[in-house]
Scaffold this motif. Structure first.
Motif, mmCIF file in Angstrom:
data_model
loop_
_atom_site.group_PDB
_atom_site.id
_atom_site.type_symbol
_atom_site.label_atom_id
_atom_site.label_comp_id
_atom_site.label_asym_id
_atom_site.label_seq_id
_atom_site.Cartn_x
_atom_site.Cartn_y
_atom_site.Cartn_z
ATOM 1 N N SER A 357 -5.751 -14.102 17.997
ATOM 2 C CA SER A 357 -4.813 -14.197 17.011
ATOM 3 C C SER A 357 -5.044 -13.249 15.729
ATOM 4 O O SER A 357 -5.973 -13.096 15.269
ATOM 5 N N PHE A 358 -3.906 -12.716 15.279
ATOM 6 C CA PHE A 358 -3.806 -11.738 14.339
ATOM 7 C C PHE A 358 -2.949 -12.095 13.185
ATOM 8 O O PHE A 358 -1.738 -12.465 13.334
ATOM 9 N N ILE A 359 -3.535 -12.478 11.799
ATOM 10 C CA ILE A 359 -2.868 -12.445 10.642
ATOM 11 C C ILE A 359 -2.692 -10.864 10.171
ATOM 12 O O ILE A 359 -3.591 -10.413 9.818
ATOM 13 N N CYS A 360 -1.602 -10.426 9.907
ATOM 14 C CA CYS A 360 -1.283 -9.140 9.479
ATOM 15 C C CYS A 360 -0.437 -8.940 8.138
ATOM 16 O O CYS A 360 0.294 -9.493 7.737
ATOM 17 N N LEU A 361 -0.910 -7.977 7.322
ATOM 18 C CA LEU A 361 -0.323 -7.833 6.044
ATOM 19 C C LEU A 361 -0.648 -6.461 5.470
ATOM 20 O O LEU A 361 -2.010 -5.820 5.895
ATOM 21 N N SER A 362 0.065 -5.741 4.816
ATOM 22 C CA SER A 362 -0.261 -4.603 3.901
ATOM 23 C C SER A 362 -1.133 -4.942 3.034
ATOM 24 O O SER A 362 -0.983 -6.040 2.368
ATOM 25 N N SER A 363 -1.809 -4.020 2.534
ATOM 26 C CA SER A 363 -2.861 -4.262 1.559
ATOM 27 C C SER A 363 -2.358 -4.598 0.038
ATOM 28 O O SER A 363 -3.078 -5.205 -0.585
ATOM 29 N N ARG A 390 -8.582 -21.983 6.322
ATOM 30 C CA ARG A 390 -9.435 -20.745 6.648
ATOM 31 C C ARG A 390 -10.200 -21.136 7.984
ATOM 32 O O ARG A 390 -10.835 -20.170 8.799
ATOM 33 N N THR A 391 -10.494 -22.386 8.311
ATOM 34 C CA THR A 391 -11.010 -22.862 9.598
ATOM 35 C C THR A 391 -10.133 -22.432 10.870
ATOM 36 O O THR A 391 -10.927 -22.420 11.951
ATOM 37 N N VAL A 392 -9.058 -22.034 10.779
ATOM 38 C CA VAL A 392 -8.238 -21.586 11.818
ATOM 39 C C VAL A 392 -8.085 -20.253 11.912
ATOM 40 O O VAL A 392 -7.797 -19.701 13.032
ATOM 41 N N VAL A 393 -8.212 -19.431 10.834
ATOM 42 C CA VAL A 393 -7.729 -17.947 10.886
ATOM 43 C C VAL A 393 -8.759 -17.157 11.828
ATOM 44 O O VAL A 393 -10.048 -17.560 11.668
ATOM 45 N N HIS A 394 -8.352 -16.356 12.810
ATOM 46 C CA HIS A 394 -9.271 -15.694 13.666
ATOM 47 C C HIS A 394 -9.312 -14.196 13.027
ATOM 48 O O HIS A 394 -10.303 -13.878 12.413
ATOM 49 N N TRP A 395 -8.436 -13.294 13.387
ATOM 50 C CA TRP A 395 -8.423 -11.831 13.011
ATOM 51 C C TRP A 395 -7.465 -11.567 11.658
ATOM 52 O O TRP A 395 -6.349 -12.169 11.865
#
Length: 458
Positions: A357-363, A390-395
């Motif tokens: 899973s990817f969480i995406c955002l511009s910097s 935070r425990t669930v976040v992957h990429w």
């Protein structure tokens, strides 16, 4: 005349007549997304001087709800929403829309414990067997219909007939009143052209998509960029298991990338719970047996998502802090959208064989004064809601790289996230990490790089 047609005639009402059954103090649920009951909403708003304390629940209302516009003080109509549209956000900013927190896959189950007096929903015309199709908005709607004391359907011939799956329609025996709408076209959410940053982020994600991957895309320019790249790639035999079906899925299908050949759950089908897009998407869905509409407790259930091999979930975020917490629904106290299915897919995809899973955002983004600010923050702004813990976040992915946070300690997370922050903010973020006790002493310059993104060992 068939018995269904007789029942149809007996249940027909004018819009203003149907909403007379709504009383002060009632909970009124609206159909979701593009199938919101626009005609009934306008008719109910006309009763603003007669009613008090009518609580309305909607989900991503297309435009501005008439009941909210009719009562800016939110005393006669209290307008609530499960997931904000742009119009809902404007109403919230004006103090006239309230968010209802929930995990999308749990939504139908909530109606075992909350009240619903009247359900108003836009549907496709009745078929020969007496069914009204929910069209592009399956979602939680059947659960609401079962709970509501009265069900009013608003016929709109513009709504596509979307095959299930299940819970994709309601029978006339379960309907109390029928009104005709003005058959206006469905709300359209055209694909936006991806920005250069979107395209750079999408390129990093494409490295992790392989033949036979099963895809979920969230809303926005960056997921559209991924869809565009997939359509133009030589990937093959992709599957689809997604909460939202958007135009990019049509593009991928027409390019021959999607076959669902290896999809383990709902094999041979593009499984989804709602669709938002252009007329091209709605035309694609109409009576298309390759697409299957399910209620969200099925499509978004993490254990179901995790049954698909090589599941790839791609979603946007507003901010990420140095601990790895993700906010995707608010900026400080200003609510923007909702949790939706982001938690469901972030959790479910990670647990799939070969899943990511990817969480995406511009910097970066700009504040209201035009000043550049980092979207990777030391800590969340006061009031910001944590969408994915935070425990669930992957990429996590920005235009400066991608980092895997699983198994990382607090100092490793800080290093990783600072490495994909905008270079102008890295020194400041390092100082804040030191202040918070999540930074290792040592030669920071050798540890922070502009990645693709592999960090040097300390």
């Amino acid at each position: 005349m068939s018995s269904y047609q007789e029942a149809y005639s007996k249940k027909m009402r004018r819009p203003e007549e149907a909403v007379r059954h709504i009383q002060s103090g009632d909970w009124v649920d609206y159909g979701n997304f593009a199938c919101a009951p626009l005609t009934l909403d306008a008719a109910l708003a006309e009763r603003v001087g007669e009613l008090e304390n009518v609580k309305v629940r909607a989900m991503t209302f297309p435009g501005l709800a008439a009941v909210a516009k009719a009562d800016p003080t939110a005393t006669r109509f209290i307008y609530n929403n499960w997931h904000f549209s742009g119009g809902d956000r404007k109403l919230h900013d004006a103090g006239n829309c309230f968010y209802v927190p929930f995990l999308f896959h749990e939504g139908p189950g909530y109606y075992d414990i909350i009240d619903s007096d009247v359900f108003c929903v836009a549907v496709a015309p009745m078929d020969s067997r007496g069914y009204f199709n929910f069209g592009s908005s399956n979602s939680i709607q059947m659960a609401v219909a079962r709970r509501a004391k009265k069900v009013i359907v608003e016929i709109n011939r513009s709504i596509p007939h979307c095959y299930g799956g299940f819970n994709e329609g309601i029978h006339i025996d379960q309907v109390d009143m029928i009104v005709e709408s003005d058959h206006r076209p469905l709300f359209q959410l055209p694909s936006t052209n991806p920005s250069e940053i979107d395209t750079r982020i999408a390129g990093l994600i494409m490295e992790d998509i392989q033949d036979g991957s099963c895809i979920q895309l969230g809303i926005g320019g960056m997921p559209n960029a991924v869809g565009k790249m997939i359509a133009e790639s030589d990937l093959k035999d992709l599957g689809v298991h997604t909460e939202m079906l958007a135009d990019s899925f049509v593009d991928m299908f027409e390019a021959g990338r999607i076959t669902c050949k290896y999809t383990r759950y709902c094999p041979g089908k593009m499984a989804y719970t709602f669709a938002l897009g252009s007329q091209k998407l709605y035309d694609f869905l109409d009576q298309n047996p390759f697409c299957a509409s399910y209620s969200v407790d099925f499509v978004n259930k993490p254990s179901h998502i995790s049954m698909n091999d090589n599941m790839v979930a791609i979603n946007n975020a507003v901010e990420v802090d140095l601990f790895g917490q993700v906010s995707s629904e608010s900026s400080g106290y200003r609510h923007i959208s909702g949790t939706g299915g982001q938690f469901d897919y972030t959790f479910g995809a990670y647990h799939a064989p070969g899943g990511k899973s990817f969480i995406c955002l511009s910097s970066t983004t700009k504040d209201k004064n035009g000043h550049l600010i980092s979207r990777i923050r030391p800590t969340m702004a006061p009031g910001s809601i944590i969408t994915v813990p935070r425990t669930v976040v992957h990429w996590v992915v920005t235009e400066h790289g991608k980092v895997n946070l699983k198994g990382k300690s607090t100092w490793e997370r800080a290093e990783a996230l600072i490495s994909i922050a905008h270079p102008d903010f890295r020194d400041e973020l390092i100082q804040e990490a030191q202040n918070m006790g999540i930074w290792r002493a040592g030669d920071r310059k050798n540890r922070i790089q502009v990645p693709g993104s592999t960090l040097k060992s300390a």
